[in-house]
Scaffold this motif. Sequence first.
Motif, PDB file in Angstrom:
ATOM      1  N   LEU A 198       0.828  -1.207   0.000  1.00  0.00           N
ATOM      2  CA  LEU A 198       0.000   0.000   0.000  1.00  0.00           C
ATOM      3  C   LEU A 198       0.862   1.257   0.000  1.00  0.00           C
ATOM      4  CD1 LEU A 198      -2.939  -0.947   2.405  1.00  0.00           C
ATOM      5  CD2 LEU A 198      -2.810  -1.120  -0.086  1.00  0.00           C
ATOM      6  N   ASP A 199       2.080   1.146   0.557  1.00  0.00           N
ATOM      7  CA  ASP A 199       3.022   2.266   0.442  1.00  0.00           C
ATOM      8  C   ASP A 199       3.339   2.536  -1.023  1.00  0.00           C
ATOM      9  OD1 ASP A 199       3.401   3.021   3.101  1.00  0.00           O
ATOM     10  OD2 ASP A 199       4.951   1.515   3.428  1.00  0.00           O
ATOM     11  N   ALA A 200       3.504   1.461  -1.784  1.00  0.00           N
ATOM     12  CA  ALA A 200       3.793   1.620  -3.210  1.00  0.00           C
ATOM     13  C   ALA A 200       2.638   2.298  -3.925  1.00  0.00           C
ATOM     14  CB  ALA A 200       4.089   0.260  -3.839  1.00  0.00           C
ATOM     15  N   LEU A 201       1.406   1.961  -3.539  1.00  0.00           N
ATOM     16  CA  LEU A 201       0.248   2.623  -4.143  1.00  0.00           C
ATOM     17  C   LEU A 201       0.260   4.112  -3.839  1.00  0.00           C
ATOM     18  CD1 LEU A 201      -2.843   0.277  -3.703  1.00  0.00           C
ATOM     19  CD2 LEU A 201      -1.347   0.579  -5.681  1.00  0.00           C
ATOM     20  N   ARG A 202       0.627   4.484  -2.634  1.00  0.00           N
ATOM     21  CA  ARG A 202       0.720   5.910  -2.301  1.00  0.00           C
ATOM     22  C   ARG A 202       1.767   6.595  -3.162  1.00  0.00           C
ATOM     23  NH1 ARG A 202       0.187   3.469   2.741  1.00  0.00           N
ATOM     24  NH2 ARG A 202      -1.720   4.050   3.845  1.00  0.00           N
ATOM     25  N   ALA A 203       2.897   5.905  -3.354  1.00  0.00           N
ATOM     26  CA  ALA A 203       3.951   6.476  -4.190  1.00  0.00           C
ATOM     27  C   ALA A 203       3.459   6.675  -5.618  1.00  0.00           C
ATOM     28  CB  ALA A 203       5.177   5.563  -4.172  1.00  0.00           C
ATOM     29  N   VAL A 227      -6.442  -1.824  -4.558  1.00  0.00           N
ATOM     30  CA  VAL A 227      -6.200  -1.711  -3.120  1.00  0.00           C
ATOM     31  C   VAL A 227      -6.342  -3.068  -2.438  1.00  0.00           C
ATOM     32  CG1 VAL A 227      -7.087  -0.713  -0.969  1.00  0.00           C
ATOM     33  CG2 VAL A 227      -6.868   0.717  -3.014  1.00  0.00           C
ATOM     34  N   ALA A 228      -7.375  -3.825  -2.802  1.00  0.00           N
ATOM     35  CA  ALA A 228      -7.577  -5.148  -2.213  1.00  0.00           C
ATOM     36  C   ALA A 228      -6.396  -6.069  -2.505  1.00  0.00           C
ATOM     37  CB  ALA A 228      -8.877  -5.757  -2.737  1.00  0.00           C
ATOM     38  N   SER A 229      -5.909  -6.041  -3.733  1.00  0.00           N
ATOM     39  CA  SER A 229      -4.803  -6.912  -4.119  1.00  0.00           C
ATOM     40  C   SER A 229      -3.523  -6.555  -3.369  1.00  0.00           C
ATOM     41  CB  SER A 229      -4.577  -6.825  -5.633  1.00  0.00           C
ATOM     42  OG  SER A 229      -5.725  -7.242  -6.350  1.00  0.00           O
ATOM     43  N   CYS A 230      -3.219  -5.263  -3.307  1.00  0.00           N
ATOM     44  CA  CYS A 230      -1.981  -4.842  -2.637  1.00  0.00           C
ATOM     45  C   CYS A 230      -2.059  -5.037  -1.131  1.00  0.00           C
ATOM     46  CB  CYS A 230      -1.679  -3.383  -2.967  1.00  0.00           C
ATOM     47  SG  CYS A 230      -1.174  -3.115  -4.678  1.00  0.00           S
ATOM     48  N   ALA A 246       9.724   3.889   0.038  1.00  0.00           N
ATOM     49  CA  ALA A 246      10.173   5.094   0.755  1.00  0.00           C
ATOM     50  C   ALA A 246       9.373   6.311   0.316  1.00  0.00           C
ATOM     51  CB  ALA A 246      11.666   5.305   0.525  1.00  0.00           C
ATOM     52  N   LEU A 247       9.131   6.431  -0.986  1.00  0.00           N
ATOM     53  CA  LEU A 247       8.333   7.550  -1.477  1.00  0.00           C
ATOM     54  C   LEU A 247       6.911   7.471  -0.925  1.00  0.00           C
ATOM     55  CD1 LEU A 247       7.953  10.026  -3.280  1.00  0.00           C
ATOM     56  CD2 LEU A 247       7.512   8.470  -5.205  1.00  0.00           C
ATOM     57  N   GLY A 248       6.376   6.272  -0.820  1.00  0.00           N
ATOM     58  CA  GLY A 248       5.039   6.121  -0.259  1.00  0.00           C
ATOM     59  C   GLY A 248       4.955   6.573   1.176  1.00  0.00           C
ATOM     60  N   ARG A 249       6.012   6.323   1.951  1.00  0.00           N
ATOM     61  CA  ARG A 249       5.985   6.707   3.364  1.00  0.00           C
ATOM     62  C   ARG A 249       5.972   8.211   3.556  1.00  0.00           C
ATOM     63  NH1 ARG A 249      10.792   3.178   3.923  1.00  0.00           N
ATOM     64  NH2 ARG A 249       9.958   1.082   3.576  1.00  0.00           N
ATOM     65  N   ILE A 250       6.559   8.939   2.616  1.00  0.00           N
ATOM     66  CA  ILE A 250       6.586  10.404   2.749  1.00  0.00           C
ATOM     67  C   ILE A 250       5.570  11.065   1.820  1.00  0.00           C
ATOM     68  CG2 ILE A 250       9.009  10.407   3.453  1.00  0.00           C
ATOM     69  CD1 ILE A 250       9.664  11.414   0.587  1.00  0.00           C
ATOM     70  N   SER A 251       4.612  10.285   1.317  1.00  0.00           N
ATOM     71  CA  SER A 251       3.689  10.798   0.301  1.00  0.00           C
ATOM     72  C   SER A 251       2.848  11.966   0.808  1.00  0.00           C
ATOM     73  CB  SER A 251       2.784   9.679  -0.213  1.00  0.00           C
ATOM     74  OG  SER A 251       2.045   9.099   0.847  1.00  0.00           O
TER      75      SER A 251
END
Length: 398
Positions: free
Chosen positions: A7-12, A257-260, A279-284
């Motif tokens: 889900l972090d990757a999705l935010r990124a 979202v469900a898959s990730c 990392a990018l997702g965490r600071i999104s």
Amino acid sequence: MRRDTQLDALRAIAVTMVMYSHFFAAGGSSFWGHIGVRLFFVLSGFLITRLLLDARASAEFETAPALKSFYIRRALRIFPPYFAVLALVWLVDLEQSRGSLVWHALYLSNFWFALRNEWTPWVLAHLWSLSIEEQFYIVWPLIVLLAPLRRLQSICIGVILLSLSYRFYWPITGSPDLARDLLPPASMDALASGALLAVYRTRTAVLPQWLRFGWPALAAAFFVLQWFAPTPANSVQEWGRWLLLEVLPLAPLVVVVASCSSGIDGYRGKFLNLPPLLALGRISYGVYLYHPIVLSLAVMSQPWIPLNVSEQGPGRFLVAGAATIIVASVSWLLFEKPLNSLKRYFPYVAPGTGAVILTGVKSNDAGWLGRTTGAYFSGPLDGRRASLARDLPRTDRS
């Protein structure tokens, strides 16, 4: 239990879509930016609802302390960088923004732009979505924690239908304007879709058959309409096209979202687990919050920058994008992360033998601007099944 780091990757990916739209795309806007924001909304609805249902399932759960902890933790996560940005804007009167700061400080940015029907001041235009988030945070926890559990799915469906009904209001009133996109009902379908996914997952991890097999057709219809459909000739056709572009992506976004959240394997999973993406997702949150401010300052500094940052294009995307990521990283490490550590004093469930949710800085949280705790339930939310507590070695944005 498996942590849904993807889900972090999705935010990124979502915040990259937004930056592409604002830094690179012609005209300073593209449908990719809008899809990115809609993805953030689905994530928020899903994660917040799942977190609160986890808390409610604990034997130690009490409504009032859980609500208090939720609002305090949200304030610790969201308010400090948000009001630091507003303070900077006020101090330098960036883009003559002082006159609207009261609206933004009250998280009424969406109403400010909707009532004026223009994106002025542009440097704060992105705050409309954060206002939607805050308005959602105020009401939704009360519903999830107080409503009968057996009614939550019906409530989510009702909110989605209410949002869709709102969209049919525009042919009656005339030509569409900013209000159709910025008032709260216009985004409740995405938020409630994410929430519905969380509620549905309390019973089974398997998505409905129509959703599993139907989402590719909906996604294809969206892209065909976006890329190949002719420009509408009148306001009624424009309204119909807008309606479809808002609704068609919902099911695909929910599936993503469900898959990730469950974890994708194979080459796609390897991509989503790339450290730079996570990392990018965490600071999104910081990237989204700071990027127009950084852009405004970059444009002011054009005489000292060899690349063209005054216009949309690769120069602006490279310089402003890199600067935004640097600013967001520094903000997270030096400002947000230390404040985030205070959350350990505000657990959702009081410590005890029945407490199942860890709320320190090493646990997850919820929403676009944070993380989630607990794991999926495989049975009904009757208080007998508690999610497994875990303390993760990695510090994140909870």
